[in-house]
Design a protein around this motif. Structure first.
Motif, PDB file in Angstrom:
ATOM      1  N   LEU A   1       0.828  -1.206   0.000  1.00 28.52           N
ATOM      2  CA  LEU A   1       0.000   0.000   0.000  1.00 28.52           C
ATOM      3  C   LEU A   1       0.864   1.259   0.000  1.00 28.52           C
ATOM      4  O   LEU A   1       0.523   2.248  -0.656  1.00 28.52           O
ATOM      5  N   ASP A   2       1.967   1.194   0.711  1.00 25.80           N
ATOM      6  CA  ASP A   2       2.892   2.328   0.718  1.00 25.80           C
ATOM      7  C   ASP A   2       3.366   2.650  -0.687  1.00 25.80           C
ATOM      8  O   ASP A   2       3.390   3.805  -1.105  1.00 25.80           O
ATOM      9  N   SER A   3       3.751   1.600  -1.384  1.00 25.11           N
ATOM     10  CA  SER A   3       4.264   1.791  -2.732  1.00 25.11           C
ATOM     11  C   SER A   3       3.170   2.337  -3.653  1.00 25.11           C
ATOM     12  O   SER A   3       3.416   3.221  -4.483  1.00 25.11           O
ATOM     13  N   LEU A   4       1.965   1.826  -3.503  1.00 22.42           N
ATOM     14  CA  LEU A   4       0.852   2.322  -4.320  1.00 22.42           C
ATOM     15  C   LEU A   4       0.514   3.776  -3.966  1.00 22.42           C
ATOM     16  O   LEU A   4       0.168   4.571  -4.846  1.00 22.42           O
ATOM     17  N   LYS A   5       0.616   4.088  -2.679  1.00 30.21           N
ATOM     18  CA  LYS A   5       0.371   5.463  -2.242  1.00 30.21           C
ATOM     19  C   LYS A   5       1.386   6.400  -2.903  1.00 30.21           C
ATOM     20  O   LYS A   5       1.061   7.493  -3.354  1.00 30.21           O
ATOM     21  N   ASN A   6       2.613   5.932  -2.950  1.00 30.29           N
ATOM     22  CA  ASN A   6       3.682   6.714  -3.554  1.00 30.29           C
ATOM     23  C   ASN A   6       3.418   6.983  -5.025  1.00 30.29           C
ATOM     24  O   ASN A   6       3.768   8.042  -5.539  1.00 30.29           O
ATOM     25  N   LYS A   7       2.837   6.008  -5.690  1.00 33.97           N
ATOM     26  CA  LYS A   7       2.523   6.170  -7.109  1.00 33.97           C
ATOM     27  C   LYS A   7       1.189   6.888  -7.295  1.00 33.97           C
ATOM     28  O   LYS A   7       0.733   7.056  -8.417  1.00 33.97           O
ATOM     29  N   GLN A   8       0.548   7.240  -6.179  1.00 38.56           N
ATOM     30  CA  GLN A   8      -0.756   7.893  -6.210  1.00 38.56           C
ATOM     31  C   GLN A   8      -1.808   7.067  -6.936  1.00 38.56           C
ATOM     32  O   GLN A   8      -2.650   7.617  -7.649  1.00 38.56           O
ATOM     33  N   LEU A   9      -1.716   5.761  -6.761  1.00 41.31           N
ATOM     34  CA  LEU A   9      -2.767   4.903  -7.310  1.00 41.31           C
ATOM     35  C   LEU A   9      -3.732   4.519  -6.202  1.00 41.31           C
ATOM     36  O   LEU A   9      -4.795   3.946  -6.449  1.00 41.31           O
ATOM     37  N   VAL A  10      -3.322   4.818  -4.988  1.00 37.49           N
ATOM     38  CA  VAL A  10      -4.149   4.516  -3.821  1.00 37.49           C
ATOM     39  C   VAL A  10      -4.007   5.681  -2.850  1.00 37.49           C
ATOM     40  O   VAL A  10      -2.939   6.284  -2.765  1.00 37.49           O
ATOM     41  N   PHE A  11      -5.084   6.004  -2.160  1.00 35.99           N
ATOM     42  CA  PHE A  11      -5.033   7.097  -1.201  1.00 35.99           C
ATOM     43  C   PHE A  11      -5.383   6.614   0.186  1.00 35.99           C
ATOM     44  O   PHE A  11      -6.244   5.755   0.354  1.00 35.99           O
ATOM     45  N   GLU A  12      -4.674   7.178   1.166  1.00 33.76           N
ATOM     46  CA  GLU A  12      -4.899   6.794   2.545  1.00 33.76           C
ATOM     47  C   GLU A  12      -5.761   7.855   3.208  1.00 33.76           C
ATOM     48  O   GLU A  12      -5.618   9.036   2.945  1.00 33.76           O
ATOM     49  N   GLN A  13      -6.632   7.379   4.071  1.00 32.75           N
ATOM     50  CA  GLN A  13      -7.518   8.286   4.775  1.00 32.75           C
ATOM     51  C   GLN A  13      -7.457   7.935   6.242  1.00 32.75           C
ATOM     52  O   GLN A  13      -7.643   6.779   6.603  1.00 32.75           O
ATOM     53  N   MET A  14      -7.197   8.908   7.076  1.00 35.84           N
ATOM     54  CA  MET A  14      -7.177   8.644   8.513  1.00 35.84           C
ATOM     55  C   MET A  14      -8.607   8.611   9.036  1.00 35.84           C
ATOM     56  O   MET A  14      -9.386   9.513   8.757  1.00 35.84           O
TER      57      MET A  14
END
Lengths: 277, 277
Positions: free
Chosen positions: A53-66
DNA sequence: AAGTAGTAACTACTACAGTAACTACTCCCT
DNA sequence: AGGGAGTAGTTACTGTAGTAGTTACTACTT
């Protein structure tokens, strides 16, 4: 779903790892979810899901929401994902094009022949050339091969490319092609099929094609060779189109017909035409 | 040539290995050559060059030619290479699009906020959204950021997207934007810049942007939030455009002006307009 | 106690980069 | 005629980074 497996392969071809692809696809189907849940739905080990997920977040293909104590994740809209990759590939293509303009010199007159082996590769290459065709495609082809290139042919016709040639088979799918007059005899006799395809007067592919690895065709860019190959098909067309009349008219008439075919039916330019006079 | 190194990276992004990329590029500059020569010009170890060429041959990016005792190699025309990759990516994109239609459900009303950190990622994402814009882009932006998105903005304008908003800076590059009237004071004061961008009434990005990693903006898709953000910019525009008149006209006139701005200048649809009445 | 949420550390495998050493042939030099 | 240098191609090896896959652990919740 077997379908999803194919998409995983597609995403891998875009540069994602298997885990990344699986995670993204699982997220598409259900979101927002946390890492734990995603690991279950995607089949990715829980111990690895956060790196992925970190890697996908980095590529902006996935977003994290607190969300108070924990994070949940959601995927980038697939349409935006496609846009993102398109943009990036377009810029790569542009770079390559600019660079190749600087360093790549086309051989003007290329007399060498290149052999391409294996039916799949032949079909692949054929499609590539047809895809790139700008003016005229001349072919002499059997029904066994026509389906494998019909998509590319239709696209070419759509954008105004002239298609001409001989068709060896039943149910000729193109009005632009002429069915061979003694096709029934040929069909019953042959296992291997002779094929010729020329593109824009630049490329010519010719050779024997059959079902498997032993298929072998030759690719040439020698202009004389291309002319010759087109001429061969012109003759074949001629004979097939005007066979009946030929029996009663003289040699002169025959020549006139040939010219007519070249000019009217084959869409030769004046310049091309002169070469034959 | 440093240029070539960048192209190697590009080719790697298309799925080639470093050796494959180098070999292909060297072939572009000089062909046909044999393996030995290519190993020298490309810097690929002689012991590996044949595997690399084999793999390229398999991908039909390189062709082998028998020349009496030895083989020589030539590259696929770069234009055809680009066509080949384009074709393959287009089909991948098509698969993903079709697949996502089946499994992906867009959230209609998304009240959650997503935080994007780091200037580079913010700019990237901004470009992605602008690239995808179809109707209207409303922004309030500083000169430090405008250059990083101007390409995407110009493309959008080109295809008919309405651009409106405030510009904080000198030499406003867009006639569609209004320069803030007290810009000189702002420019001398601020290190960090507040930014708002809304796209098609769907997305809104807002937050503080500065030079580095500490930049942080929020992405929301809540329609009310988008309305609010657009309204904020409308007000800002209003004040800046009609500041002088405001001093002498009544409240009624002020409202009329606001409506006028929304309708005429902002290109609100009737439906959007009703929501404010 | 069972399920949920996340971390750390590892093994194993593979693809790729990089190196060394070998055969064999041709051409040129003295 | 013999030896060196360059050309041409092959086999086999080491090293490393990235990825897949596993096990074991903590901590919190119900």
């Amino acid at each position: 779903m077997n379908d999803a497996l194919l998409i995983v392969e597609d995403l891998k071809n875009l540069g994602l790892t298997e885990y990344e692809a699986k995670a993204y696809l699982s997220l598409l189907e259900e979101y927002p979810v946390n890492g734990y849940t995603l690991s279950k739905t995607s089949g990715i080990p829980r111990s690895r899901i956060y790196e992925v997920l970190d890697s996908l977040k980095n590529k902006q293909l996935v977003f994290e929401q607190m969300e108070d104590t924990m994070s949940v994740y959601k995927p980038l809209d697939p349409k935006l994902l496609i846009g993102k990759f398109k943009k990036s590939f377009d810029s790569i293509f542009y770079h390559i094009e600019e660079y190749s303009k600087k360093v790549y010199l086309k051989e003007e007159n290329d007399h060498k022949l290149i052999v391409i082996q294996g039916r799949d590769k032949i079909i692949d290459f054929l499609n590539l050339l047809i895809h790139d065709a700008k003016r005229r495609i001349v072919l002499s082809i059997w029904e066994e091969e026509i389906n494998d290139i019909s998509q590319a042919l239709n696209d070419a016709i759509q954008r105004g490319v002239v298609l001409r040639g001989m068709y060896f088979g039943r149910n000729n799918p193109y009005e632009q092609l002429v069915t061979h007059r003694r096709i029934e005899r040929h069909l019953s006799e042959k296992k291997e099929r002779y094929m010729t395809v020329t593109v824009d007067g630049i490329h010519v592919l010719y050779g024997i094609i059959s079902r498997g690895e032993d298929s072998q065709i030759t690719w040439a860019k020698d202009p004389d060779f291309v002319d010759m190959s087109e001429d061969y098909v012109v003759h074949d067309l001629m004979v097939n189109l005007y066979a009946n009349q030929l029996d009663i008219k003289q040699r002169e008439e025959y020549e006139k017909f040939l010219d007519h075919v070249r000019k009217e039916y084959f869409a030769f330019t004046e310049e091309e035409f002169k070469k034959f006079k």
